[in-house]
Design an enzyme around this catalytic site. Structure first.
Site, PDB file in Angstrom:
ATOM      1  N   CYS A  92      81.320  56.574 -39.175  1.00  0.00           N
ATOM      2  CA  CYS A  92      81.012  57.000 -40.545  1.00  0.00           C
ATOM      3  C   CYS A  92      79.863  57.999 -40.442  1.00  0.00           C
ATOM      4  CB  CYS A  92      80.626  55.801 -41.404  1.00  0.00           C
ATOM      5  SG  CYS A  92      80.302  56.295 -43.096  1.00  0.00           S
ATOM      6  N   GLY A  93      80.132  59.238 -40.824  1.00  0.00           N
ATOM      7  CA  GLY A  93      79.138  60.298 -40.636  1.00  0.00           C
ATOM      8  C   GLY A  93      77.941  60.143 -41.548  1.00  0.00           C
ATOM      9  N   HIS A  94      78.211  59.979 -42.848  1.00  0.00           N
ATOM     10  CA  HIS A  94      77.065  59.828 -43.756  1.00  0.00           C
ATOM     11  C   HIS A  94      76.327  58.545 -43.393  1.00  0.00           C
ATOM     12  CE1 HIS A  94      78.911  56.595 -46.200  1.00  0.00           C
ATOM     13  NE2 HIS A  94      77.663  56.399 -46.557  1.00  0.00           N
ATOM     14  N   HIS A 212      92.029  58.443 -45.131  1.00  0.00           N
ATOM     15  CA  HIS A 212      91.261  59.045 -46.221  1.00  0.00           C
ATOM     16  C   HIS A 212      92.036  60.297 -46.643  1.00  0.00           C
ATOM     17  CE1 HIS A 212      88.241  56.740 -44.027  1.00  0.00           C
ATOM     18  NE2 HIS A 212      87.304  56.995 -44.933  1.00  0.00           N
ATOM     19  N   ASP A 238      83.996  59.558 -51.880  1.00  0.00           N
ATOM     20  CA  ASP A 238      82.765  59.803 -51.131  1.00  0.00           C
ATOM     21  C   ASP A 238      81.860  60.731 -51.935  1.00  0.00           C
ATOM     22  OD1 ASP A 238      80.795  60.291 -49.243  1.00  0.00           O
ATOM     23  OD2 ASP A 238      82.220  60.330 -47.578  1.00  0.00           O
ATOM     24  N   CYS A 242      81.231  63.817 -46.574  1.00  0.00           N
ATOM     25  CA  CYS A 242      82.010  62.978 -45.634  1.00  0.00           C
ATOM     26  C   CYS A 242      81.931  63.524 -44.205  1.00  0.00           C
ATOM     27  CB  CYS A 242      83.467  62.846 -46.079  1.00  0.00           C
ATOM     28  SG  CYS A 242      84.319  61.533 -45.160  1.00  0.00           S
ATOM     29  N   GLY A 243      81.105  62.886 -43.406  1.00  0.00           N
ATOM     30  CA  GLY A 243      80.868  63.366 -42.039  1.00  0.00           C
ATOM     31  C   GLY A 243      82.110  63.343 -41.169  1.00  0.00           C
ATOM     32  N   THR A 244      82.887  62.262 -41.238  1.00  0.00           N
ATOM     33  CA  THR A 244      84.102  62.222 -40.418  1.00  0.00           C
ATOM     34  C   THR A 244      85.170  63.126 -41.039  1.00  0.00           C
ATOM     35  OG1 THR A 244      84.741  60.151 -41.544  1.00  0.00           O
ATOM     36  CG2 THR A 244      83.688  59.951 -39.375  1.00  0.00           C
TER      37      THR A 244
HETATM   38  O1  PYC Z   1      80.730  60.228 -43.967  1.00  0.00           O
HETATM   39  O2  PYC Z   1      82.258  59.757 -42.470  1.00  0.00           O
HETATM   40  C1  PYC Z   1      81.755  59.618 -43.575  1.00  0.00           C
HETATM   41  C2  PYC Z   1      82.369  58.662 -44.516  1.00  0.00           C
HETATM   42  C3  PYC Z   1      83.519  57.951 -44.345  1.00  0.00           C
HETATM   43  C4  PYC Z   1      83.685  57.183 -45.506  1.00  0.00           C
HETATM   44  C5  PYC Z   1      82.649  57.461 -46.344  1.00  0.00           C
HETATM   45  N1  PYC Z   1      81.848  58.370 -45.729  1.00  0.00           N
END
Ligand code: PYC
Length: 316
Positions: A92-94, A212, A238, A242-244
């Protein structure tokens, strides 16, 4: 009967608007030599704690939870298993940006590099002096371009399937208002798309529920390249870019020849927050880098009274 500890210690943060709730104490540690094994153990023995920590009445659908564990790799500071109201995440990036700021808040890390183990690989992060964090994500790749889908109630659409630490369907939808006032329509549309992706069996079966859905459009900020809306597996959206998800987007842009290694891509979220991202090559791998900011918002003790009929949270 599921058993609950009397209390669990958490630290809350948000990264570009998206909340992360890190469990730092009170949750029995899952067993396993790898983070993947620990995630499986957590899912089989402690899933009621996942639900209790992120669902109402102690949490809400937008929260991504993280359980801090001892590291599994030499040189890592800790392990982290991310989860939400529906299930478990790969990376999860964030969330990772939030974890780094939380560890700093707890005096466990200082500006510099920190490594964290996740079920899908070890991620390196740099805490900068200005408090922003750059993560060096697990490798991303584009699985398939231009997948045709028939979405009931919407019609035929196309999209790309890519991995950025979780699976994403990047829908080719244009002309839709990516504004906070249009959340209901965006959520309804992306839920229909996700159901069609699931039904079509387009991603590996074990990860299918983790899909997602992303939609992109023109940015509203002058310093951004694109704005997105991301539907998470639990049905909420999100608040961050969303980092991923942006890692998956970079893999698709690279596959299409629309971005070069090292070139900056500035992704705006539905709430107007921004991640700055780029790709680097490591051997055969494409490694996404994501820079953003998180803020610690609270530190609390969740209490579990044996008399409480909703100790395990309210089901979906
Ligand atoms: O930031 O990767 C992310 C992420 C995945 C689901 C919510 N945020």
């Amino acid at each position: 009967m599921p058993t609950f500890p009397s209390s669990i210690e958490i630290v809350d943060s948000h990264t570009g608007g998206e909340p992360t709730r890190l469990v730092v104490d009170g949750w029995p540690q899952p067993e396993g030599e790898t983070m993947e094994a620990r995630r499986a153990d957590l899912a089989s023995r402690w899933d009621h704690l996942r639900q209790a920590v992120v669902r109402e009445p102690r949490g809400h659908d937008a929260i991504v939870g993280g359980l801090l564990t001892p590291p599994v790799e030499e040189g890592s500071e800790a392990g982290v298993i991310f989860f939400n109201n529906a299930s478990y995440l790969g990376m999860c990036g964030h969330g990772l940006i939030g974890v780094v700021r939380t560890l700093e808040h707890l005096d466990r890390v200082e500006p510099g590099t920190v490594r964290l183990d996740t079920p899908v690989g070890t991620v390196s992060a740099e805490l900068h002096d200005d408090k922003s964090v750059t993560i060096e994500n697990v490798p991303a790749w584009c699985e398939r371009l231009d997948v045709a889908l028939s979405v009931p109630g919407v019609g035929p659409i196309r999209g790309d399937i890519a991995w950025g630490g979780n699976w994403f369907f990047l829908a080719h939808i244009t002309g839709i208002d990516l504004g906070l006032t249009n959340l209901e329509a965006l959520t309804a549309l992306t839920k229909k798309i996700r159901a069609a992706v699931d039904g079509a069996g387009r991603v590996p079966v074990t990860d299918r529920e983790l899909i997602h859905v992303e939609i992109f459009g023109p940015p509203t900020r002058d310093d951004a390249d694109s704005k997105n809306f991301v539907l998470c597996p639990g049905g909420d959206y999100d608040r961050s870019p969303c980092g991923t998800g942006v890692s998956a987007k970079l893999a698709v842009l690279f596959e299409r020849g629309e971005i070069e290694l090292g070139e900056r891509w500035r992704q705006e979220s539905i709430t107007g927050s921004l991640f700055t991202c780029w790709l680097e090559r490591r051997g055969d791998d494409l490694v996404p880098f994501v820079r953003g900011r998180a803020w610690v918002t609270g530190r609390s003790t969740l209490l579990f009274d044996p008399d409480d009929p909703l100790a395990g949270g309210i089901g979906l």
